[in-house]
Design an enzyme around this catalytic site. Structure first.
Site, PDB file in Angstrom:
ATOM      1  N   GLY A 236       4.160   2.718  13.515  1.00 26.84           N
ATOM      2  CA  GLY A 236       4.961   1.501  13.670  1.00 26.84           C
ATOM      3  C   GLY A 236       4.622   0.777  14.964  1.00 26.84           C
TER       4      GLY A 236
ATOM      5  CE  LYS B 228      -1.779   2.536   3.203  1.00 25.52           C
ATOM      6  NZ  LYS B 228      -1.675   3.876   2.599  1.00 25.52           N
TER       7      LYS B 228
ATOM      8  CB  CYS C 149      13.316   8.452   7.811  1.00 21.68           C
ATOM      9  SG  CYS C 149      13.955   7.479   6.456  1.00 21.68           S
TER      10      CYS C 149
ATOM     11  CD  GLU D 267      10.810  11.638  11.637  1.00 22.30           C
ATOM     12  OE1 GLU D 267       9.743  11.080  11.945  1.00 22.30           O
ATOM     13  OE2 GLU D 267      11.653  11.114  10.894  1.00 22.30           O
TER      14      GLU D 267
ATOM     15  N   GLY E 128       7.439   4.394   7.952  1.00 18.40           N
ATOM     16  CA  GLY E 128       6.565   5.525   8.257  1.00 18.40           C
ATOM     17  C   GLY E 128       6.850   6.042   9.645  1.00 18.40           C
ATOM     18  CB  SER E 129       4.841   8.108  11.960  1.00 26.09           C
ATOM     19  OG  SER E 129       3.675   7.332  12.046  1.00 26.09           O
ATOM     20  CB  THR E 130       8.170   6.322  15.853  1.00 24.15           C
ATOM     21  OG1 THR E 130       9.422   6.490  15.176  1.00 24.15           O
ATOM     22  CG2 THR E 130       8.398   5.480  17.086  1.00 24.15           C
ATOM     23  CD  GLU E 131       0.836   8.819  15.953  1.00 22.60           C
ATOM     24  OE1 GLU E 131       1.472   9.691  15.315  1.00 22.60           O
ATOM     25  OE2 GLU E 131      -0.392   8.850  16.109  1.00 22.60           O
TER      26      GLU E 131
ATOM     27  CD  GLU F  26      13.460   3.668   7.251  1.00 23.74           C
ATOM     28  OE1 GLU F  26      13.367   4.478   8.200  1.00 23.74           O
ATOM     29  OE2 GLU F  26      13.444   4.007   6.070  1.00 23.74           O
TER      30      GLU F  26
HETATM   31  P1  NAI Z   1       2.171   7.608   8.830  1.00 22.28           P
HETATM   32  O1  NAI Z   1       3.090   6.711   9.550  1.00 22.28           O
HETATM   33  O2  NAI Z   1       0.793   7.811   9.376  1.00 22.28           O
HETATM   34  O3  NAI Z   1       1.999   7.088   7.313  1.00 22.28           O
HETATM   35  C1  NAI Z   1       2.893   6.213   6.649  1.00 22.28           C
HETATM   36  C2  NAI Z   1       2.102   5.129   5.962  1.00 22.28           C
HETATM   37  O4  NAI Z   1       1.391   4.360   6.923  1.00 22.28           O
HETATM   38  C3  NAI Z   1       1.044   5.626   4.994  1.00 22.28           C
HETATM   39  O5  NAI Z   1       0.974   4.757   3.894  1.00 22.28           O
HETATM   40  C4  NAI Z   1      -0.237   5.540   5.816  1.00 22.28           C
HETATM   41  O6  NAI Z   1      -1.396   5.411   5.032  1.00 22.28           O
HETATM   42  C5  NAI Z   1       0.007   4.288   6.598  1.00 22.28           C
HETATM   43  N1  NAI Z   1      -0.739   4.162   7.852  1.00 22.28           N
HETATM   44  C6  NAI Z   1      -1.279   5.145   8.623  1.00 22.28           C
HETATM   45  N2  NAI Z   1      -1.882   4.605   9.708  1.00 22.28           N
HETATM   46  C7  NAI Z   1      -1.731   3.258   9.613  1.00 22.28           C
HETATM   47  C8  NAI Z   1      -2.117   2.147  10.440  1.00 22.28           C
HETATM   48  N3  NAI Z   1      -2.774   2.325  11.576  1.00 22.28           N
HETATM   49  N4  NAI Z   1      -1.761   0.909  10.043  1.00 22.28           N
HETATM   50  C9  NAI Z   1      -1.057   0.699   8.915  1.00 22.28           C
HETATM   51  N5  NAI Z   1      -0.686   1.708   8.087  1.00 22.28           N
HETATM   52  C10 NAI Z   1      -1.008   2.975   8.439  1.00 22.28           C
HETATM   53  O7  NAI Z   1       2.891   8.996   8.667  1.00 22.28           O
HETATM   54  P2  NAI Z   1       2.189  10.428   8.395  1.00 22.28           P
HETATM   55  O8  NAI Z   1       0.979  10.573   9.273  1.00 22.28           O
HETATM   56  O9  NAI Z   1       2.015  10.550   6.944  1.00 22.28           O
HETATM   57  O10 NAI Z   1       3.318  11.417   8.902  1.00 22.28           O
HETATM   58  C11 NAI Z   1       3.422  11.757  10.283  1.00 22.28           C
HETATM   59  C12 NAI Z   1       4.857  11.896  10.690  1.00 22.28           C
HETATM   60  O11 NAI Z   1       5.513  10.652  10.599  1.00 22.28           O
HETATM   61  C13 NAI Z   1       5.681  12.818   9.814  1.00 22.28           C
HETATM   62  O12 NAI Z   1       5.536  14.142  10.188  1.00 22.28           O
HETATM   63  C14 NAI Z   1       7.069  12.285  10.031  1.00 22.28           C
HETATM   64  O13 NAI Z   1       7.618  12.853  11.201  1.00 22.28           O
HETATM   65  C15 NAI Z   1       6.862  10.819  10.247  1.00 22.28           C
HETATM   66  N6  NAI Z   1       7.136  10.045   9.012  1.00 22.28           N
HETATM   67  C16 NAI Z   1       8.285   9.332   8.945  1.00 22.28           C
HETATM   68  C17 NAI Z   1       8.593   8.631   7.805  1.00 22.28           C
HETATM   69  C18 NAI Z   1       9.857   7.879   7.684  1.00 22.28           C
HETATM   70  O14 NAI Z   1      10.253   7.516   6.582  1.00 22.28           O
HETATM   71  N7  NAI Z   1      10.530   7.586   8.756  1.00 22.28           N
HETATM   72  C19 NAI Z   1       7.712   8.634   6.640  1.00 22.28           C
HETATM   73  C20 NAI Z   1       6.489   9.378   6.825  1.00 22.28           C
HETATM   74  C21 NAI Z   1       6.246  10.052   7.974  1.00 22.28           C
HETATM   75 MG    MG Z   2      -0.374   9.361  10.210  1.00 22.49          MG
END
Ligand code: NAI
Ligand code: MG
Length: 505
Positions: free
Chosen positions: A267, A210, A318, A415, A262-265, A284
């Protein structure tokens, strides 16, 4: 446009700074270049369906969402919203492909498909770069010179492994895991897709993936390439949607492994939902990398590396070098050089070939950056932003420097994922290590010094997955990437990345 630049020099050395003072360049207006828009046709469709079992398939509930260009806020296309029934169908297709074709195919045959995908992506590189920039907001020079070529490089590299898997773990028997589920973010939409897919496929796994809700287009364009390459149906299935769809992909009973970036939250939410199952996981997550400049470093190169490390891709990285730790004797000079460099960064239309900083990926991310920057000002750090003009529409943020930052400031701990650099100082090597490691994260770090011994010492003492020395943000498919602590676990790239998709007996 005639040049309006006025380059007045103000020399104001501060006491205690080692070396010559750095004259501050004060510009009226930035020199204007003529517009240099990239004009290749991104060949977008008005509507994108799900990619399941090798076919573009309408979502069962018939729901679609808009995907926009964050630089103009204009709609680009309708994208299918996958529900539980669609995710089920995608996993059924993946399992069938694994059982009947891909999982049984000799590695040398799988390699042919991966080479074909890599070459087709090269053939369509300009088209993909434009699509990536339109949907994600990053400057065209980055999608053109970094994202698309690196994505192709990952397919080439892993194609090269597919017929040599016996050498991944010599003396052991190696086999694919089966069906895997993957969820990726919006900062490198195509490149993260390649990082996830290429090792999984080379090992013989089948995938349901996804993309992020704000950047689905290049994933669905890559699906066109899978069709062009004749990839057997079901080997890769792409379901689009937001967090709910992501949760359905991660929590599904079918996959034997899930991988998330994606976000640590989020994850942590996924790890909790999978606790007690025997599924394998790769995470990651975020980062708060420190770039460390010592007084013997080549300062101009270091400043260039720091600028690249935090302003590259608007800081949506990241492993961004979002903290700068600078040796006190050169702190004033480094800050003056950074200000001069930031003053001439070009912020604006991501499709213009001269643009350094494009659009922030979404309004939500723009607001998050703004909120954290406000906290930096309130908590007493000193802010510097160049007076560049931002486009009236779209999501843009000025490159921002904070000096006088302390470790307790939110901008030093959280972050930001935006073009914001927090600058701290140190006096001794031990203090630099302690400050660099004083974070919940541990994805990457950078060291700038003339001394090899110091580089070796720091590379063992810094708790980070990747440590760059006298450079930053260098990537190669052969080099494993991944974090410590809250930055996650598992590695992507290299032999180590393949092992994360393999069963050894
Ligand atoms: P996110 O972690 O919510 O989104 C990343 C991916 O996870 C997206 O595809 C999203 O649709 C999916 N996702 C969201 N909730 C999910 C769940 N409960 N179960 C499975 N998949 C889910 O990140 P977001 O809200 O876009 O960004 C928030 C913060 O996270 C950013 O400000 C940044 O600090 C951090 N971030 C870090 C990344 C990294 O590569 N380390 C990448 C993106 C965001
Ligand atoms: Mg989010």
């Amino acid at each position: 446009m005639p040049p309006t630049t006025q380059d007045k020099r103000k020399t104001a050395p501060r006491a205690g700074s080692r070396g010559r003072a750095v004259p501050e360049l004060i510009f009226g207006d930035l020199w204007e270049y003529d517009p240099a828009p990239e004009t290749a046709d991104p060949k977008l469709k008005a509507r994108y369906d799900l990619f399941i079992g090798g076919e573009f398939t309408a979502p069962k509930a018939g729901a679609y969402f808009d995907t926009i260009n964050p630089a103009t806020e204009q709609k680009l296309a309708d994208v299918a919203l996958a529900g539980q029934a669609d995710v089920d169908a995608a996993y059924r297709a993946a399992q069938r492909a694994f059982d009947t074709t891909w999982g049984r195919m000799p590695g040398r045959e799988r390699a042919k498909y991966l080479y074909r995908v890599a070459r087709l992506l090269q053939d369509r590189a300009r088209e993909f770069a434009v699509a990536e920039t339109l949907n994600g907001g990053k400057p065209i020079k980055e999608s053109r010179d970094f994202d698309v070529p690196m994505a192709a490089a990952h397919f080439f590299y892993h194609a090269g492994w597919a017929d040599k898997l016996d050498y991944v773990a010599p003396g052991r028997k190696i086999a694919p895991l089966g069906v895997v589920g993957q969820v990726i973010p919006w900062n490198f939409p195509l490149l993260m897709l390649a990082w996830k897919l290429a090792p999984a496929l080379a090992m013989g796994n089948c995938v349901v993936i996804k993309p992020a809700e704000t950047t689905p287009i290049t994933a669905l364009k890559l699906a066109e390439i899978f069709q062009q390459a004749g990839l057997p149906p079901g080997v890769v299935n792409i379901v689009t949607g937001a967090g709910e769809t992501g949760a359905a992909v991660m929590a599904h009973p079918t996959p034997v492994k899930v991988a998330f970036t994606g976000s640590t939250e989020v994850g942590k939410v996924i790890m909790r939902s999978l606790a007690g199952t025997d599924k394998k996981m790769t995470m990651e997550l975020g980062g708060k990398a420190a770039n460390i400049i010592f007084d013997d470093a080549p300062l101009d190169q270091a400043v260039e590396g720091v600028v690249n490390g935090i302003f590259f891709n608007q800081g949506h990285v990241c492993c961004a070098g979002s903290r700068l730790l600078v040796h006190e004797p050169v702190a004033d000079r480094v800050l003056a050089k950074l200000k001069n460099r930031v003053r001439v960064l070009r912020v604006g239309d991501p499709m213009d070939k001269n643009t350094d900083l494009g659009a922030i990926n979404s309004r939500q991310q723009l607001e998050k950056i703004g909120e954290l920057v406000d906290s930096g000002v309130k908590e007493g750090a000193e802010i510097f932003q160049p007076p560049c003009r931002l486009p009236a529409k779209g999501f843009f943020f000025r490159p921002t420097l904070f000096s006088g930052v302390t470790q307790s400031h939110r901008i030093a701990r959280e972050e930001i994922f935006g073009p914001v650099l927090s600058i701290l100082t140190f006096r001794t090597v031990d203090e630099a290590v302690e400050k660099a490691n004083n974070t919940a994260y541990g994805l990457s770090a950078g060291v700038w010094t003339d001394k090899g011994s110091r580089i070796l010492k720091l590379s063992t003492e810094l708790k980070a997955g990747v440590i760059w020395a006298n450079t930053f943000n260098k990537f190669d498919p052969a080099s494993p990437f991944g974090g410590y602590k809250e930055s996650g676990f598992g590695r992507e790239g290299g032999r180590q990345g393949l092992l994360d998709y393999a069963k050894l007996t």
